[in-house]
Design a protein around this motif. Sequence first.
Motif, short mmCIF file in Angstrom:
data_model
loop_
_atom_site.label_atom_id
_atom_site.label_comp_id
_atom_site.label_asym_id
_atom_site.label_seq_id
_atom_site.Cartn_x
_atom_site.Cartn_y
_atom_site.Cartn_z
N VAL A 1 10.77 -4.35 -35.64
CA VAL A 1 9.54 -4.88 -35.04
C VAL A 1 8.95 -3.87 -34.05
O VAL A 1 7.73 -3.63 -34.05
CB VAL A 1 9.83 -6.23 -34.34
CG1 VAL A 1 8.65 -6.65 -33.48
CG2 VAL A 1 10.14 -7.31 -35.37
N SER A 2 9.79 -3.26 -33.25
CA SER A 2 9.31 -2.26 -32.30
C SER A 2 8.72 -1.06 -33.02
O SER A 2 7.70 -0.50 -32.59
CB SER A 2 10.46 -1.80 -31.38
OG SER A 2 10.93 -2.87 -30.59
N ARG A 3 9.33 -0.67 -34.14
CA ARG A 3 8.79 0.46 -34.91
C ARG A 3 7.42 0.11 -35.48
O ARG A 3 6.50 0.95 -35.47
CB ARG A 3 9.76 0.82 -36.06
CG ARG A 3 9.29 2.01 -36.90
CD ARG A 3 9.41 3.29 -36.10
NE ARG A 3 8.77 4.41 -36.78
CZ ARG A 3 7.55 4.84 -36.55
NH1 ARG A 3 6.78 4.22 -35.65
NH2 ARG A 3 7.06 5.87 -37.20
N MET B 1 14.64 -1.52 -20.41
CA MET B 1 14.87 -2.87 -20.92
C MET B 1 16.05 -2.84 -21.89
O MET B 1 16.16 -1.94 -22.73
CB MET B 1 13.62 -3.39 -21.64
CG MET B 1 13.82 -4.77 -22.29
SD MET B 1 12.40 -5.26 -23.28
CE MET B 1 12.52 -4.11 -24.66
N PHE B 2 16.94 -3.82 -21.77
CA PHE B 2 18.08 -3.96 -22.66
C PHE B 2 17.92 -5.25 -23.47
O PHE B 2 17.56 -6.29 -22.92
CB PHE B 2 19.38 -4.02 -21.88
CG PHE B 2 19.66 -2.80 -21.05
CD1 PHE B 2 20.29 -1.70 -21.60
CD2 PHE B 2 19.28 -2.75 -19.71
CE1 PHE B 2 20.55 -0.57 -20.84
CE2 PHE B 2 19.52 -1.63 -18.94
CZ PHE B 2 20.15 -0.52 -19.51
N VAL B 3 18.19 -5.18 -24.77
CA VAL B 3 18.15 -6.36 -25.64
C VAL B 3 19.58 -6.71 -26.01
O VAL B 3 20.29 -5.91 -26.61
CB VAL B 3 17.32 -6.10 -26.91
CG1 VAL B 3 17.23 -7.37 -27.75
CG2 VAL B 3 15.92 -5.59 -26.55
N LEU C 1 9.51 -9.62 -27.89
CA LEU C 1 9.95 -8.53 -27.02
C LEU C 1 8.76 -7.75 -26.48
O LEU C 1 7.76 -7.55 -27.20
CB LEU C 1 10.87 -7.57 -27.79
CG LEU C 1 12.22 -8.11 -28.24
CD1 LEU C 1 12.95 -7.05 -29.06
CD2 LEU C 1 13.06 -8.50 -27.03
N PRO C 2 8.83 -7.26 -25.25
CA PRO C 2 7.78 -6.39 -24.73
C PRO C 2 7.69 -5.11 -25.55
O PRO C 2 8.67 -4.64 -26.13
CB PRO C 2 8.24 -6.09 -23.29
CG PRO C 2 9.22 -7.16 -22.97
CD PRO C 2 9.89 -7.53 -24.25
N ARG C 3 6.51 -4.53 -25.60
CA ARG C 3 6.33 -3.26 -26.31
C ARG C 3 7.04 -2.14 -25.57
O ARG C 3 7.19 -2.18 -24.34
CB ARG C 3 4.84 -2.94 -26.46
CG ARG C 3 4.10 -3.88 -27.40
CD ARG C 3 2.63 -3.52 -27.47
NE ARG C 3 1.91 -4.43 -28.37
CZ ARG C 3 1.75 -4.23 -29.67
NH1 ARG C 3 2.25 -3.13 -30.22
NH2 ARG C 3 1.09 -5.09 -30.41
N CYS C 4 7.46 -1.13 -26.31
CA CYS C 4 8.13 0.02 -25.71
C CYS C 4 7.71 1.29 -26.45
O CYS C 4 7.19 1.22 -27.57
CB CYS C 4 9.64 -0.15 -25.74
SG CYS C 4 10.33 -0.30 -27.40
#
Length: 294
Positions: A71-73, A1-3, A51-54
Motif C-alpha cells: 500500500v505504501s509503495r 513510524m513503526f508498524v 497508515l500515514p503516508r511515508c
Amino acid sequence: MFVVARGDRLAVERLRRLGDVVEAAMPRRAGEPLGRTLPRWPLALVDSLRLPRCRVFVSTGSNHSVLPALVSRLRGALLLNLESIDRFTVPAKAARILRPFSAATLVHWPEQRRLYPDAVVTGPVYEPPRYKPRDEGYVLVTAGTIGFRGLFDAVERLGLRRVVLQTGRVDPEPYQKRNPGWIVFDFDPDFHRWLAGASIVVTQFPGSTAATAALAYRKPVVMVVNPGLPLAASIADAVYYARRLRAILLPRASPSLLRRGLELAEKLEPPSYPNGGETIARIAVSFAEGRHRL
C-alpha cells in the motif's frame, strides 16, 4: 513510524520510546493454517490503507509487512526489502513477494547474497542493549510470544535451581507452582533486564531472541528447534544461523540434549558485529532525500 502487529503489547512498549507506533492486523500467525487466516486479510488491508503516508518503507521480512509495504509503495513510497536474519537457503515468502516492488533488497549476512546476488549486505540487525551486561547466575529460558511447552517441560526435568522462565502464551502458573524458586512470567515489557543478567540464554529457533542475546548482550546461547513452527526457516537455515551467532543448536527439546548444550554453552565466546540497523538508517535517509546511493 513503526508498524506492529495489532495486540503485540511487547512490541508497542519497546518501540514507542523511539517514535510513533501504529498497529495493524497480522494476517497469518506462525504455524497457522491458511484457511483460518482468511477473515483477517481484509482487516489487514483496511489497517494498511489507514497508515500515514511515508517516503520510505522498510519491510523486515514478516508476512505482517506485506500489505502495509505494498500500500505504501502504491502511494509513492520507496520500498526497502530486508530479508529475515535467519534465512540462508530459501528466501522468506514475504521478502520474495516484495522484491519486484523494492528499490533495494537488504540482507544481514554475506551468505544471503546467494539468495539475492544484487542485495546490499548491511550486517546483522538486532535490538541494541538497554542495560549493561552482567552475570547474575541464572539460566534464562524464553520462546517469544507463542511459547514452547516442550522446551519448558524439558528444562523443568533438569532440576536447575536458578531459572528465569518467560512462557509467552503458555500458562506460567503450573511452572511457578512446581518450581517456587524460579522466576516465571508470561510477558515483561522490560524483558531486556532479564537478558542482561543471564548466565546463559535458552531460546527457540526460529526467533529473534537468539540474536539479541548473543549480539547485543554477548550471552552464550542455546537454540532449540521448535517443531511447532513449520512455516518458518529450515534446519539448514538453523545451522548457518547458529554458526553466525556461535550458538549451540539442538534439534529437539530433550533433557539430555539440553544438559549437554548448557555445558557446551558455558565455554562459548559470543561474536561481535556492528549493528546493521545503522547502515539501513543511512540508506533510508539517502532514499528519502533523493540521493539513492547504496
